[in-house]
Design a protein around this motif. Structure first.
Motif, PDB file in Angstrom:
ATOM      1  N   LYS A 100       0.879  -1.158   0.000  1.00 49.37           N
ATOM      2  CA  LYS A 100       0.000   0.000   0.000  1.00 49.37           C
ATOM      3  C   LYS A 100       0.922   1.215   0.000  1.00 49.37           C
ATOM      4  N   ALA A 101       0.683   2.182  -0.859  1.00 50.73           N
ATOM      5  CA  ALA A 101       1.553   3.356  -0.911  1.00 50.73           C
ATOM      6  C   ALA A 101       1.554   4.077   0.436  1.00 50.73           C
ATOM      7  N   GLN A 168      -1.909  -5.580 -10.535  1.00 51.02           N
ATOM      8  CA  GLN A 168      -1.849  -5.951  -9.123  1.00 51.02           C
ATOM      9  C   GLN A 168      -2.867  -5.188  -8.283  1.00 51.02           C
ATOM     10  N   TRP A 169      -3.050  -5.650  -7.045  1.00 53.00           N
ATOM     11  CA  TRP A 169      -4.036  -5.050  -6.149  1.00 53.00           C
ATOM     12  C   TRP A 169      -3.669  -3.636  -5.707  1.00 53.00           C
ATOM     13  N   THR A 170      -2.405  -3.289  -5.821  1.00 55.28           N
ATOM     14  CA  THR A 170      -1.909  -2.046  -5.228  1.00 55.28           C
ATOM     15  C   THR A 170      -2.698  -0.822  -5.665  1.00 55.28           C
ATOM     16  N   LYS A 171      -3.128  -0.771  -6.919  1.00 57.04           N
ATOM     17  CA  LYS A 171      -3.826   0.416  -7.406  1.00 57.04           C
ATOM     18  C   LYS A 171      -5.170   0.628  -6.716  1.00 57.04           C
ATOM     19  N   GLY A 172      -5.765  -0.438  -6.207  1.00 54.46           N
ATOM     20  CA  GLY A 172      -7.021  -0.301  -5.490  1.00 54.46           C
ATOM     21  C   GLY A 172      -6.858  -0.097  -3.996  1.00 54.46           C
ATOM     22  N   LYS A 173      -5.609  -0.074  -3.545  1.00 49.92           N
ATOM     23  CA  LYS A 173      -5.329   0.015  -2.115  1.00 49.92           C
ATOM     24  C   LYS A 173      -4.602   1.292  -1.714  1.00 49.92           C
ATOM     25  N   SER A 174      -4.134   2.059  -2.678  1.00 48.78           N
ATOM     26  CA  SER A 174      -3.162   3.115  -2.386  1.00 48.78           C
ATOM     27  C   SER A 174      -3.660   4.534  -2.555  1.00 48.78           C
ATOM     28  N   ASP A 176      -5.124   8.192  -1.884  1.00 51.27           N
ATOM     29  CA  ASP A 176      -4.929   9.072  -0.736  1.00 51.27           C
ATOM     30  C   ASP A 176      -6.018   8.824   0.308  1.00 51.27           C
ATOM     31  N   THR A 177      -5.629   8.774   1.557  1.00 47.48           N
ATOM     32  CA  THR A 177      -6.471   8.561   2.752  1.00 47.48           C
ATOM     33  C   THR A 177      -6.894   7.103   2.935  1.00 47.48           C
ATOM     34  N   PHE A 178      -6.381   6.192   2.142  1.00 47.11           N
ATOM     35  CA  PHE A 178      -6.792   4.784   2.225  1.00 47.11           C
ATOM     36  C   PHE A 178      -6.019   3.998   3.285  1.00 47.11           C
ATOM     37  N   GLY A 179      -5.248   4.701   4.149  1.00 46.91           N
ATOM     38  CA  GLY A 179      -4.501   3.988   5.178  1.00 46.91           C
ATOM     39  C   GLY A 179      -4.502   4.672   6.535  1.00 46.91           C
TER      40      GLY A 179
END
Length: 281
Positions: A100-101, A168-174, A176-179
């Motif tokens: 996750k970014a 990959q899944w990363t684009k749906g997890k990263s 802004d504010t997703f963490g």
């Protein structure tokens, strides 16, 4: 100890939570909750401080992400047997790892922004494991000695970005504010068993997730050891260990977040979060 970072975004100060729930300022002792401050010796030194000797933080300041300088935000997919079942996917023979970014990291009560073009923004309450010292090729038996503590993590996910747009899944997890992380980092001495913590999440007051880390397939110690075989883990790195059932994509019909919603979530002993959902315009 419960270590906290408070103040405006980008200029947070370090603190700890005393027995009355008040924030005590740590600025005279450490510059931030990051890096070498997370090492075992440094945490022991902080634990010897008398909270009553530290300045009380007045008012109701914003709470920031509980750790600064995170180099890697590592997530584990399908790590709860009951969550895998609700998604219709098999429990993987080895942990599913994605990144996750770190630009997704925000405070526990900051606004949650739905990204442009999103139609499937989803929620996931998770146990976060914070690394305290460099771990490389460590054994499972020794793995928790490299952990500074634990925190609540909200692994927000955009399911269409994650699964319908290839790659990959990363684009749906990263986004802004997703963490959101925190509200505080609870040192491992206060968490008797990371594999026996209740966890929950509500949307607009309705309970969506009501689970426990008991149903994790791969526990915290295993994950630290496993990941350390592929990459060194550094102080401040966060491992978000997966979510129990009750996510929006698993409902029939699926249910996703929209502007105006309020999400509340927490992990037993690690504190709770509250986010207002807004459109990212």
């Amino acid at each position: 100890m419960k270590l906290v970072r408070y103040g405006k975004a980008g200029s947070e100060k370090p603190g700890l939570i005393d027995s009355q729930g008040k924030i005590r300022d740590l600025s005279d002792h450490v510059s931030d909750i990051a890096g070498a401050v997370l090492a075992p010796a440094a945490l022991k030194k902080l634990a010897k401080l008398d909270p009553a000797s530290l300045p009380v933080v007045r008012g109701n300041p914003r709470i920031g992400p509980c750790v600064a300088g995170t180099g890697k935000f590592i997530c584990i997919g399908l790590n709860y047997s009951d969550h895998a079942a609700e998604t219709g996917m098999a429990v993987p023979p080895e942990p599913v790892i994605f990144m996750k970014a770190t630009s997704a990291i925000v405070g526990p009560n900051d606004d949650l922004l739905i990204p442009r073009g999103s139609k499937k923004t989803d929620w996931e309450v998770e146990l976060g494991v914070v690394i305290g010292k460099t771990a490389k090729y460590v054994s499972e038996a020794d793995a928790l000695n490299y952990v500074a503590g634990y925190c609540t993590v909200h692994d927000v996910s955009e399911r269409a970005f994650q699964t319908e747009r290839s790659g990959q899944w990363t684009k749906g997890k990263s986004c802004d504010t997703f963490g959101p992380t925190g509200p505080w980092l609870v040192t491992k001495d206060e968490v008797k068993d990371p594999q026996n913590l209740a966890m929950w999440l509500k949307v607009n007051g309705k309970t969506m997730q009501d689970g426990s880390t008991k149903t994790m397939v791969y526990g915290a110690a295993f994950l630290v050891s496993y990941l350390s075989q592929f990459m060194s883990l550094q102080p401040g790195d966060i491992i978000s260990t997966g979510t129990p059932p009750g996510v929006g994509m698993g409902m029939k019909p699926p249910l996703y977040l929209k502007a105006g919603d309020v999400v509340e979530l927490g992990v037993e002993g690690l504190g709770s979060q509250r986010q207002e959902v807004k459109a990212d315009i």
